[in-house]
Design a protein around this motif. Structure first.
Motif, PDB file in Angstrom:
ATOM      1  N   ARG A 194      59.975  37.292  20.357  1.00  0.00           N
ATOM      2  CA  ARG A 194      59.715  38.674  20.127  1.00  0.00           C
ATOM      3  C   ARG A 194      59.579  39.013  18.787  1.00  0.00           C
ATOM      4  NH1 ARG A 194      63.111  39.015  24.519  1.00  0.00           N
ATOM      5  NH2 ARG A 194      64.807  39.571  23.217  1.00  0.00           N
ATOM      6  N   ARG A 195      60.429  38.715  17.946  1.00  0.00           N
ATOM      7  CA  ARG A 195      60.318  38.724  16.409  1.00  0.00           C
ATOM      8  C   ARG A 195      59.123  38.569  15.844  1.00  0.00           C
ATOM      9  NH1 ARG A 195      66.608  37.595  14.399  1.00  0.00           N
ATOM     10  NH2 ARG A 195      67.416  39.450  15.386  1.00  0.00           N
ATOM     11  N   LEU A 196      58.696  37.161  16.143  1.00  0.00           N
ATOM     12  CA  LEU A 196      57.484  36.564  15.749  1.00  0.00           C
ATOM     13  C   LEU A 196      56.342  37.398  15.982  1.00  0.00           C
ATOM     14  CD1 LEU A 196      58.020  32.615  16.281  1.00  0.00           C
ATOM     15  CD2 LEU A 196      58.114  33.907  13.971  1.00  0.00           C
ATOM     16  N   ILE A 197      56.294  37.726  17.441  1.00  0.00           N
ATOM     17  CA  ILE A 197      55.227  38.481  17.787  1.00  0.00           C
ATOM     18  C   ILE A 197      55.098  39.988  17.072  1.00  0.00           C
ATOM     19  CG2 ILE A 197      54.229  39.899  19.808  1.00  0.00           C
ATOM     20  CD1 ILE A 197      55.387  37.602  21.693  1.00  0.00           C
ATOM     21  N   LEU A 198      56.215  40.610  16.851  1.00  0.00           N
ATOM     22  CA  LEU A 198      56.038  42.014  16.058  1.00  0.00           C
ATOM     23  C   LEU A 198      55.750  41.608  14.764  1.00  0.00           C
ATOM     24  CD1 LEU A 198      59.595  43.518  17.403  1.00  0.00           C
ATOM     25  CD2 LEU A 198      57.300  44.240  17.906  1.00  0.00           C
ATOM     26  N   MET A 199      56.084  40.576  14.164  1.00  0.00           N
ATOM     27  CA  MET A 199      55.480  40.263  12.770  1.00  0.00           C
ATOM     28  C   MET A 199      53.997  40.151  12.386  1.00  0.00           C
ATOM     29  SD  MET A 199      54.623  38.028  10.376  1.00  0.00           S
ATOM     30  CE  MET A 199      55.235  36.380   9.991  1.00  0.00           C
ATOM     31  N   LEU A 200      53.694  39.220  13.592  1.00  0.00           N
ATOM     32  CA  LEU A 200      52.248  38.855  13.604  1.00  0.00           C
ATOM     33  C   LEU A 200      51.359  39.942  13.991  1.00  0.00           C
ATOM     34  CD1 LEU A 200      52.651  35.188  15.362  1.00  0.00           C
ATOM     35  CD2 LEU A 200      51.869  35.965  12.870  1.00  0.00           C
ATOM     36  N   ARG A 201      51.803  40.911  14.790  1.00  0.00           N
ATOM     37  CA  ARG A 201      50.904  42.144  15.239  1.00  0.00           C
ATOM     38  C   ARG A 201      50.624  42.853  14.010  1.00  0.00           C
ATOM     39  NH1 ARG A 201      54.012  43.892  20.655  1.00  0.00           N
ATOM     40  NH2 ARG A 201      52.988  42.540  22.125  1.00  0.00           N
ATOM     41  N   LEU A 202      51.293  42.950  12.895  1.00  0.00           N
ATOM     42  CA  LEU A 202      51.066  43.702  11.594  1.00  0.00           C
ATOM     43  C   LEU A 202      49.819  43.238  11.062  1.00  0.00           C
ATOM     44  CD1 LEU A 202      54.681  44.054  10.178  1.00  0.00           C
ATOM     45  CD2 LEU A 202      53.466  45.799  11.363  1.00  0.00           C
ATOM     46  N   HIS A 203      49.699  41.845  11.279  1.00  0.00           N
ATOM     47  CA  HIS A 203      48.529  41.239  10.466  1.00  0.00           C
ATOM     48  C   HIS A 203      47.334  40.701  11.367  1.00  0.00           C
ATOM     49  CE1 HIS A 203      51.270  41.132   7.063  1.00  0.00           C
ATOM     50  NE2 HIS A 203      51.994  40.685   7.902  1.00  0.00           N
ATOM     51  N   VAL A 204      47.759  40.244  12.537  1.00  0.00           N
ATOM     52  CA  VAL A 204      46.794  39.819  13.475  1.00  0.00           C
ATOM     53  C   VAL A 204      46.868  40.386  14.855  1.00  0.00           C
ATOM     54  CG1 VAL A 204      45.708  37.697  12.148  1.00  0.00           C
ATOM     55  CG2 VAL A 204      47.673  37.549  13.695  1.00  0.00           C
TER      56      VAL A 204
ATOM     57  N   ALA B  56      45.085  41.088  17.807  1.00  0.00           N
ATOM     58  CA  ALA B  56      44.652  40.530  18.858  1.00  0.00           C
ATOM     59  C   ALA B  56      45.225  38.950  19.187  1.00  0.00           C
ATOM     60  CB  ALA B  56      43.135  40.420  18.521  1.00  0.00           C
ATOM     61  N   ASP B  57      45.841  38.101  18.075  1.00  0.00           N
ATOM     62  CA  ASP B  57      46.224  36.978  18.493  1.00  0.00           C
ATOM     63  C   ASP B  57      47.938  36.769  18.348  1.00  0.00           C
ATOM     64  OD1 ASP B  57      43.644  36.285  18.879  1.00  0.00           O
ATOM     65  OD2 ASP B  57      43.458  36.083  16.476  1.00  0.00           O
ATOM     66  N   ALA B  58      48.448  37.851  18.185  1.00  0.00           N
ATOM     67  CA  ALA B  58      49.841  37.669  17.868  1.00  0.00           C
ATOM     68  C   ALA B  58      50.684  37.003  18.772  1.00  0.00           C
ATOM     69  CB  ALA B  58      50.533  39.181  17.842  1.00  0.00           C
ATOM     70  N   GLU B  59      50.346  37.047  20.177  1.00  0.00           N
ATOM     71  CA  GLU B  59      51.398  36.238  21.068  1.00  0.00           C
ATOM     72  C   GLU B  59      50.878  34.724  21.095  1.00  0.00           C
ATOM     73  OE1 GLU B  59      51.840  37.668  24.975  1.00  0.00           O
ATOM     74  OE2 GLU B  59      51.986  39.766  24.389  1.00  0.00           O
ATOM     75  N   ALA B  60      49.543  34.486  21.034  1.00  0.00           N
ATOM     76  CA  ALA B  60      49.112  33.169  20.875  1.00  0.00           C
ATOM     77  C   ALA B  60      49.667  32.417  19.546  1.00  0.00           C
ATOM     78  CB  ALA B  60      47.571  32.932  20.847  1.00  0.00           C
ATOM     79  N   LEU B  61      49.457  33.439  18.571  1.00  0.00           N
ATOM     80  CA  LEU B  61      50.096  32.633  17.039  1.00  0.00           C
ATOM     81  C   LEU B  61      51.575  32.408  17.073  1.00  0.00           C
ATOM     82  CD1 LEU B  61      47.840  34.474  14.545  1.00  0.00           C
ATOM     83  CD2 LEU B  61      47.456  32.078  15.279  1.00  0.00           C
TER      84      LEU B  61
ATOM     85  N   GLY C 239      58.473  31.654   8.306  1.00  0.00           N
ATOM     86  CA  GLY C 239      57.330  30.904   7.261  1.00  0.00           C
ATOM     87  C   GLY C 239      56.230  30.319   8.002  1.00  0.00           C
ATOM     88  N   ILE C 240      56.522  29.748   8.988  1.00  0.00           N
ATOM     89  CA  ILE C 240      55.209  29.153   9.933  1.00  0.00           C
ATOM     90  C   ILE C 240      54.277  30.267  10.243  1.00  0.00           C
ATOM     91  CG2 ILE C 240      54.625  27.849  12.034  1.00  0.00           C
ATOM     92  CD1 ILE C 240      57.159  26.359  11.901  1.00  0.00           C
ATOM     93  N   ALA C 241      54.739  31.444  10.741  1.00  0.00           N
ATOM     94  CA  ALA C 241      54.045  32.441  11.099  1.00  0.00           C
ATOM     95  C   ALA C 241      53.255  33.124  10.049  1.00  0.00           C
ATOM     96  CB  ALA C 241      54.966  33.679  11.892  1.00  0.00           C
ATOM     97  N   ARG C 242      53.798  32.988   8.827  1.00  0.00           N
ATOM     98  CA  ARG C 242      53.022  33.661   7.572  1.00  0.00           C
ATOM     99  C   ARG C 242      52.107  32.528   7.217  1.00  0.00           C
ATOM    100  NH1 ARG C 242      53.922  32.089   2.209  1.00  0.00           N
ATOM    101  NH2 ARG C 242      55.403  30.684   3.003  1.00  0.00           N
ATOM    102  N   ASN C 243      52.072  31.474   7.402  1.00  0.00           N
ATOM    103  CA  ASN C 243      51.221  30.548   7.337  1.00  0.00           C
ATOM    104  C   ASN C 243      50.170  30.606   8.232  1.00  0.00           C
ATOM    105  OD1 ASN C 243      52.565  29.334   4.871  1.00  0.00           O
ATOM    106  ND2 ASN C 243      53.315  27.889   6.125  1.00  0.00           N
ATOM    107  N   LEU C 244      50.416  30.832   9.444  1.00  0.00           N
ATOM    108  CA  LEU C 244      49.258  31.043  10.451  1.00  0.00           C
ATOM    109  C   LEU C 244      48.382  32.260  10.069  1.00  0.00           C
ATOM    110  CD1 LEU C 244      51.389  30.172  13.572  1.00  0.00           C
ATOM    111  CD2 LEU C 244      49.243  28.751  12.588  1.00  0.00           C
TER     112      LEU C 244
ATOM    113  N   GLU D 160      46.210  31.157   7.525  1.00  0.00           N
ATOM    114  CA  GLU D 160      45.009  30.713   8.238  1.00  0.00           C
ATOM    115  C   GLU D 160      43.918  31.590   9.009  1.00  0.00           C
ATOM    116  OE1 GLU D 160      46.692  27.702  10.639  1.00  0.00           O
ATOM    117  OE2 GLU D 160      47.884  26.783   8.955  1.00  0.00           O
ATOM    118  N   ALA D 161      44.546  32.401   9.531  1.00  0.00           N
ATOM    119  CA  ALA D 161      43.771  33.437  10.389  1.00  0.00           C
ATOM    120  C   ALA D 161      42.921  34.267   9.406  1.00  0.00           C
ATOM    121  CB  ALA D 161      44.584  34.326  11.303  1.00  0.00           C
ATOM    122  N   GLN D 162      43.398  34.782   8.148  1.00  0.00           N
ATOM    123  CA  GLN D 162      43.058  35.646   7.446  1.00  0.00           C
ATOM    124  C   GLN D 162      41.708  34.774   6.686  1.00  0.00           C
ATOM    125  OE1 GLN D 162      45.928  37.004   5.096  1.00  0.00           O
ATOM    126  NE2 GLN D 162      46.281  38.777   6.324  1.00  0.00           N
TER     127      GLN D 162
END
Length: 133
Positions: free
Chosen positions: A46-56, A58-63, A90-95, A98-100
């Protein structure tokens, strides 16, 4: 130990058996303070999804699932990881990077017709070769 979240790990590639083994290693590593392994895993996801939603968004759950898969592989391989939660971030930040990068490349291809036409010609040749075989 089989867990319903384990099939998500296989989505990034690899065998289901490998994904289950990696997942089990991750759950064991996350159980450092005695809380429920599954609860700790889901909280991290859930924490990863919340962080990823700020940047990507549409792909937050998959990432997030890909980040957890990469973390699970590293844990299973015996990579020394002091804090798996920070390592996953850190892995999520790298993802995200990569997406950007992929998005920027796609935009450049759309803006530069020569790049787009070269891609189209290559794709056309590949399709024609496949049909000729």
């Amino acid at each position: 130990m089989s867990d319903p979240a384990a099939p998500r790990l296989a989505a990034a590639g690899g065998e289901i058996g490998d994904a289950q083994s990696h997942f089990d290693s991750l759950l064991t590593r996350l159980d450092a303070d005695g809380r429920s392994r599954g609860d700790v895993y889901e909280q991290l996801r859930r924490r990863l999804i919340l962080m990823l939603r700020l940047h990507v968004p549409a792909d937050a759950e998959a990432l997030a699932d890909i980040a957890l898969d990469r973390l699970a592989r590293r844990v299973h391989e015996g990579t020394p990881i002091d804090n798996p939660h920070l390592y996953a971030l850190g892995i999520a930040r790298n993802l995200v990077l990569e997406a950007q990068s992929r998005t920027a490349k796609q935009q450049r291809m759309g803006e530069d017709p020569t790049l787009l036409s070269e891609q189209t010609e290559d794709d056309t040749e590949a399709v024609e070769s496949a049909h000729a075989a």
